[in-house]
Every structure is written in C-alpha cells, then in structure tokens.
Design an enzyme around this catalytic site. Structure first.
Site, mmCIF file in Angstrom:
data_model
loop_
_atom_site.group_PDB
_atom_site.id
_atom_site.type_symbol
_atom_site.label_atom_id
_atom_site.label_comp_id
_atom_site.label_asym_id
_atom_site.label_seq_id
_atom_site.Cartn_x
_atom_site.Cartn_y
_atom_site.Cartn_z
ATOM 1 N N THR A 183 0.263 2.910 91.218
ATOM 2 C CA THR A 183 -0.326 1.631 91.439
ATOM 3 C C THR A 183 -0.442 1.436 92.966
ATOM 4 O O THR A 183 0.125 1.733 93.841
ATOM 5 C CB THR A 183 0.527 0.194 90.769
ATOM 6 N N ARG A 184 -1.464 0.595 93.404
ATOM 7 C CA ARG A 184 -1.990 0.527 94.607
ATOM 8 C C ARG A 184 -0.942 -0.216 95.620
ATOM 9 O O ARG A 184 -0.728 0.264 96.850
ATOM 10 C CB ARG A 184 -3.456 -0.591 94.742
#
Lengths: 603, 248
Positions: free
Chosen positions: A308-309
């Site tokens: 995830t970012r």
C-alpha cells in the site's frame, strides 16, 4: 446593495471532476433541474490527471476476483477504519459503473477476447484496474463530460463558490463569483452536492493543481457539517523530484504494476527489507516471484513495490533519511530493467506508459525505457472529508451531500490506488440520485439577503486594504509550514508548533491585500482560497495531534505503533458553538456479521 | 541567472506588452516563470493552468509566436538572450492578459451528435472489441482539449470562420465517434454542411502544434473528407441518388 445574478435550481453540484459530473448526470436523469459549478473550464478537473485505472471486480482477467475480494482489500488497505457499508457498496457497484462508461463511449484497453483489460495495482489481490494506458482519468472525465453535455445540465465554468447559505438547519443555496468579470452569483438550490476534491495545495510538494484548496471541506464545516478522518493525508510514494520545477508531479503506480522496481543508491531493492504483518502472506519474498506476478502468473505473490502507498512512501522516506537516497533526495524507480526479461521492452513501455514516457522525456530529459527515474513522496489525496450517510451520501446537514475525495469513509486510513476513480463513479451517482430525491421532497429554503450582502462585503475586503501581505506569500508560507510540520512523519511538538504557525497565518490572512480590479484577478482568487486552506490545515493538524498512534497514512514518530485501544475510532471535526474547532472521537460501528466473515476468509 | 519576459497585459478594450525579469533555474518551464512573475511582480496577472504536466490542456498560449502549452515548454528550448514573448491565443476573444474566451469550443461540441452504441454483444450488456480495432480511436481520445490546433488553424485564426467551420479539434472528435467500433450514428452529412470540413485545405498546421502528437490531418481529417467525398461526390453514387429520387 451589491449586484449579483441569481439562479434557481433543484440540485446544485459544486465541482466538475468525476464525482461532480457523475452526480449531475444522475440528478438530471432523475428529472430535476441541475447546475454544475466548475472552478476551472469543464473537463480540466483533477480527475484528468488520474493515470492508473478504475478498480472494479469485473473479473475479466482473473475469474477468482469478485466484490468480496475487493471489499476485503479495501478494508485491509484502510486499516479497518473505513465505513464498511461504503466499502461494501463500492465493491458491489463499481463494475456496473465501469460498464456504464463503456456504454457512454469510453474505450478501455482490451483483453485478447475483446473485453475490458485489467491491471495489477498496490493492495489489490487480483488484476482489477480497468485502464487506458496511463491516461485513464482523461478517458473517464471526457466520457462523462461528452455524455453530460447532452443531458440538459447548466454548466457554470470558472466559477468558485465561497459560502454556503442555510435556512435554519438545512442548506438553501450558495454564493460564488465568476472569474471573468469577478461578478457574484447567488444560487438558490433545494439540495447541494459537494464534489470539490482534495486539499493538496495545503502542502508544498503536491501532485494537485491550484484548485485543490479544500473548498468543499471548509464550506461544509462552516455550514455545520462534520468532517472525519482529517489526519489521513495520502502521500503518494512516487512523485517526480527533479528538476525542482516539476517536483511533486505524479508518477503512476502503474509503473510498478507493469514491473517497475524501487532501488536505493546502492542499487538495492529495499522494499524487500520490511513487509507489514497484514500483508506478509500475500507478498513475494524473492525478486523472481514478484516479476512473475506482474506478468500475470496467477500463482505468484505480489512484489513488495505493490504494497500500500502509506507503507511504500514511508520506506522511501527511510532510505532517504538514512543516506541511501538518490542524488536529488529521492530513490530510483526503474522500469527499463525489464529489457532483461522481455523482447521489445522499449516499445512495450511506451505502449503501456505513454504519458510517463512523454513526461520524463520532456520535463526531465530522461528516457524511462533506458534509465531509472528519480522519485519521492508527494501529497496526493485526502482520505478524510465530509462525514456522510453511506447509502445516500448526505452529510449531517439536511440537503447537503458530498461525494468523491471531499467525502470521507470509503478509504479509512489509507486509500488503494484505483479506488478513487471507482469511488467517484459509485458515490457520485448515489449523491446525484439522493440529492434529486431530497429536492423533490423539499421546497426551496429561504435565504437571508443580509447574510449574502455580508459575505459579498467580506469577499471584497482585500481590495480595500492599502497595506498587508501578498496572498501568494501567505499561501507559500502555509505550504511550507504544513510540509515541514504536518507531513509524512509527525510528532507532537512539531504539530503543536504547526498550530501556532497557523494562528499567525490566520492573522496575516485577515490582512491580505489584493491589487488591481475584480476581472480575472488571480491574486484575489488566491486570497479567497486561503480561508479554506487555513480551515482544512487546522483540521488536519488537530486530528493529527489527537491520534496518538501510527496507522495507515498517519505516522507518529513519537507513537510508532498501532494502538488498538485508543486508535479504533474515527476522529470527527466539528465547529463548536463559539466558533472553535472541536475534535471528537467516534467509536467504529459494529460490522455486519456476513462482512466480518468475508474479512476473516480473505486473511 | 535572470531572463526577461514580455507578457501581454490587457483586456478586450486594449493593452500592451509589459517586460518582467525573473530568476530562472534548471528545468524550469515557461509556466514556472509566469507563476514567479505573478507572485512577485503582478499578483493580478491572469493565466489559466491546472495540472502543470501536459494533461489538462489549460495553459495554452503563444510563446515567441508559436501556439504551445506553457507547462511543457522548457526555458532551455528558448533563446534567452532576448525577451521571451508571451501572448494569448489569437483565434479566440481576449478576456484578460493570457486568458481567452474559449467558450465557442464548448458550444460547438454540444452540437455534434452524441455517441450512439449498437446493442450490446453479450447477455450481460457488454461489448467485445479487439485492441487493434480501437487503436486509432484511442489516438484521437488522447486529445486534452487545449485548443492549440484551433488557434493555429488559419480558417479560424485569419478568416474567423467560427460560424461555418468546427476546426481540427472537433473534426478529431467527430472522427473518434465515426470510427468508434460501437457507434452507429451517421455524421457525414453534418460534416459536409454544418461542420464545414471542406474549409480544411490540409496545411497540417494543427498536427504540428498538437502537444499530444495526434496525427490530426492524416488520421482524422483526411479519412473524414474521404467519407464525405464518397457519399456526396462519387459520380456513380450521385447518379444513383438522382435516379432514386426520381423513382420516389
């Protein structure tokens, strides 16, 4: 009395990106009169910048995908702070919203058997993003625009809303100005949809354009609506870092989806160093397996670049802080290495990532088919926003709706790439539908003329000052403060310092001075945007102080762990009786048993 | 290092070029310089921009006389030993400084018949299309509506035939619809009459200025001209049409 034009509509949609356009289309389809307000020209909203794709479990590429998997992925990505009902509706309805775009003329890239092609993206278990090369947002906004202009929507271009007007508890209209002549426009409306997007301009390094000054968040807050999750600002891991003038411009996650890898100055793939517990079972532990995943090997696990970012951004910050960054304070993102894996790699890259190729060639003299890019985190997206009812998208103020980035709930503590475009479509449609219903069931509220007059006078004050700050300078200083003190890595003393800085900036704002007249005066526009930036910056900072744990996009150096005891709640921001900003804790709603079961099954 | 910029300042009732000097750094684009000037010397300077990455098509202007996006024109491409000349687009009415009234474009688009798909191919309401069949239309759909092609087109720029000719941008738009594999609408008669495709004499200026490298003339306009010629100027078909109308 000041002069202004008055308009009457059933539904007023503020913002003309994906969510606003979709809401306006739906409201008109429900038979009410609709106005669409664009801060810029039609078709230029930030949706146009979206690159990677629209997440929807169409299961065209991998038949194991379905709404349940998408739901579980979204909740995991949001660290379970998401509104589960929104996550459910989103996962269930996104496929229909994508197919609808095709029926309106969108041309997505195709699978070999002629269906909509889907690509891998961070945090999505299966290839899920419907896309058009790396210009999906353009395709989406143009499709909605070209469909929308034939639906009888009144479009007000280059018009900015500066105040909402209420009749008692409910919303009754909005006051704005048009850029060309600087004339005021009063919109009377039975229902209003806020679809104004994000807050990126509160930071110095951002992928967002000038428009994203948190207008909708701030308008709703001052009208009494609750904001939620404001501490969660997404820093996209890969923005351009060099040359300085392009700093912050987005480099799509699609680069990593197509096999791009992150390297430090020692040429080491540092993303393998730390894999979060929540994702350990789904992540490859060797480079070969990661590569196979990006090439569609269904048994392979995802490479750690596609985590995830929030996580990827923090890993990049760590490499830079510990002295292993690239020459211009970033890290390397390399797609050119795939030439060791596939024939005609250069052509393949240009076909899959045409605008990235163009952007680096033109702005940085880098040929991404031959050399690595330099990238670093950039302020990209606001998970927080106006608190809405999951089904209707109505805020806590009757008649005031919100959709897209301006609304909170779907993404929790961190948004997955691709879930924004689908969010715009799913909840844009819902907001339009329920705003139209509200307009049919309610009459027009009464607007107090004196209030309008007072707002007009307030907006014109900067012209009357003979001394005071230049609005651009105040904006720059605010961006510096937020970047330095309320950025990716946060700690209490800096956040408290940010509160002091914001107080000083608010005083300077009250004295900003504008030169020239009202005709297309960018200085004046910047001065008026400042009030919104100050409000959202304060909301972000207050919420960041209150959440004394690290979760998703919110990382506290002084509280580096997740705290299940204090952290399992949403933070609500609301305007108190005396005008003070209050932060309240709201416990998470109990999830429906069938949804809990889905999450358990997908672990 | 400093560079000079001569920027048009004024509105429809008049104006003049003002010279501004600003510090320049590596990698800067024209829009960066304009922003610096705006923030430091001319707070009320009117300029449109959004994405600053060549994706939204807002910052169109004429740089040293050539229609370009300010965000994608690097100062290193320009001779800086003399002032950089910045003017608004010429084909549209001026609003202020570098901002023009491009609303005509939006009116034109609204008049073009919208997309009309054939019935779905599959039970679930979806269609099947092969990638090779949509490659051409995807090229047209790259258009960011910067209107630089409209600005450079002599039919609009010199002859001001906005009422009779829709311009390259909208010929590309019509081409994207006409060549869309699913579309079943017919726009050929419109092309000839309302859209004025005959005014285009294929000078290819539009293709030259397109920041998205769309092959406007060769891939969009010429095939449309062929469709018009085929429908209205094919001698055999013309005879057939006369014959058919007599028999009616």
């Amino acid at each position: 009395m000041s002069s202004f034009d008055t308009y009457n509509y059933d539904v007023l949609v503020i913002g003309a990106g994906g969510a606003g356009l979709r809401a306006a289309i739906e409201a008109t389809a429900n038979g009410v009169s609709v106005a669409l307000i664009c801060k810029s020209l039609l078709g230029k909203a930030h949706t146009v910048m979206a690159e990677g794709g629209i997440a929807a479990a169409l299961s065209n590429v991998d038949e194991r995908d379905n709404w349940r998997v998408h739901f579980a992925d979204t909740m995991r990505g949001g660290q379970y702070l998401n509104d589960w009902r929104m996550a459910e509706l989103h996962a269930k309805e996104a496929p229909d919203r994508v197919r609808e775009l095709e029926a309106w003329g969108a041309l997505f890239d195709r699978t070999k058997d002629g269906r909509i092609l889907q690509r891998n993206f961070g945090g999505h278990k299966y290839p899920r993003l419907a896309h058009v090369g790396d210009r999906t947002g353009l395709e989406m906004i143009r499709t909605l625009q070209d469909h929308g202009i034939h639906q009888g929507i009144d479009v007000h271009m280059e018009c900015t809303i500066i105040n909402l007007l209420k009749d008692g508890e409910r919303v009754a209209g909005a006051l704005g100005y048009e850029r060309e002549k600087g004339q005021f426009k009063l919109f009377r409306a039975k229902a209003i949809v806020i679809a104004t997007g994000g807050i990126g301009r509160a930071y110095k390094i951002t992928s967002n354009s000038w428009e994203y000054t948190g207008d909708g968040h701030s308008l709703a807050y001052h009208a009494g609506a609750e904001l939620m999750d404001m501490e969660f600002v997404q820093f996209h891991p890969t923005g351009m870092v060099w040359p300085p003038s392009v700093r912050g411009i987005l480099v799509t996650e699609g680069v990593r989806g197509e096999g791009g890898i992150l390297l430090n100055r020692e040429h080491k793939r540092f993303m393998f160093n730390e894999i979060p517990e929540l994702y350990r079972l789904q992540t490859a532990d060797n480079e070969e397996e990661g590569w196979k995943y990006t090439q569609g090997d269904r048994l392979a696990k995802r490479p750690p670049e596609l985590l995830t970012r929030d996580h990827v951004a923090r890993c990049i910050v760590r490499e830079i802080k510990e002295g292993r960054g690239s020459p211009h304070n970033g890290v390397f993102l390399d797609i050119s290495w795939i030439k060791t894996k596939i024939p005609n790699a250069a052509e393949h890259i240009k076909k899959k990532l045409p605008s990235m190729y163009h952007q680096f060639k033109k702005l940085a003299d880098i040929d991404i088919t031959k050399e690595a890019m330099e990238v670093g985190p950039t302020t990209h997206y606001m998970m927080g926003g106006i608190r809405v009812n999951a089904d209707t998208q109505m805020s806590t103020v009757p008649g005031l709706f919100a959709a897209g980035e301006a609304a909170a709930g779907l993404h929790g503590a961190n948004r997955l790439g691709g879930n924004s475009l689908s969010d715009l479509l799913v909840f844009g449609k819902r907001a339009g539908e329920f705003a139209a219903r509200f307009a049919k069931e309610n009459s027009q509220g009464v607007i107090d003329d004196r209030k309008v007059e007072a707002f007009v006078q307030q907006a014109l004050e900067p012209f009357e000052r003979t001394a005071g700050d230049n609005p651009f300078q105040v904006q720059y200083d605010l961006q510096d403060a937020m970047q330095d003190l309320v950025g990716i890595v946060r700690k209490e003393d800096e956040l408290v310092k940010a509160m002091h800085e914001l107080k000083k900036l608010r005083e300077r704002f009250s004295k900003v001075r504008v030169i020239g007249n009202r005709e297309y005066n960018t200085g004046w526009h910047t001065a008026l945007d400042l009030q919104h930036l100050l409000t959202v910056s304060e909301a972000i900072t207050r919420a960041a102080i209150e959440r004394k744990e690290s979760r998703g996009a919110h990382f506290r150096e002084d509280h580096p762990q997740k705290d299940e005891h204090s952290g399992n709640c949403n933070l609500i921001i609301v305007k108190g009786e005396d005008g003070q900003m209050l932060v309240k804790r709201m416990p998470l709603r109990d999830m429906r048993p069938d949804l809990i079961q889905i999450i358990d099954e997908m672990k | 290092m400093k560079a000079d910029f001569q920027i048009w300042r004024g509105n429809a009732s008049g104006g003049k070029f003002e010279t501004y000097s600003t510090e320049i750094a590596e990698g800067m684009v024209v829009l960066d310089a304009v922003h610096q000037i705006q923030a430091a010397h001319a707070n009320d300077l009117a300029v449109r921009w959004n994405c600053k990455a060549g994706k939204c098509g807002s910052c169109s202007a004429e740089i040293n006389g050539i229609p370009k996006l300010m965000c994608m024109t690097r100062l290193s491409e320009l001779p800086l030993n003399k002032p950089v000349l910045l003017q608004p687009m010429k084909a549209f009415p001026l609003i202020k400084d570098l901002v023009t009234d491009v609303s005509w474009n939006f009116t034109v688009k609204k008049k073009i018949k919208k997309f009309k798909p054939r019935p779905p191919d599959a039970q679930d309401g979806t269609w099947r299309m092969l990638q090779q069949d949509i490659d051409r239309v995807q090229e047209f759909r790259k258009c960011i509506e910067c209107f630089l092609c409209q600005d450079v087109c002599h039919v609009l720029r010199e002859h001001q035939l906005h009422a009779a000719f829709i311009g390259p941008r909208f010929l590309v738009h019509v081409a994207a619809l006409e060549m869309h594999p699913l579309d079943i609408e017919d726009r050929v008669e419109e092309l000839k009459k309302a859209n004025g495709i005959g005014y285009c004499n294929i000078t290819k200026c539009c293709t030259t200025v397109c920041p998205e490298d769309i092959t406007i003339t060769d891939n969009a306009i010429i095939p449309l001209k062929e469709r018009v010629a085929d429908r209205f100027y094919d001698p055999l078909k013309k005879l057939f049409r006369i014959f058919r109308s007599i028999n009616k």
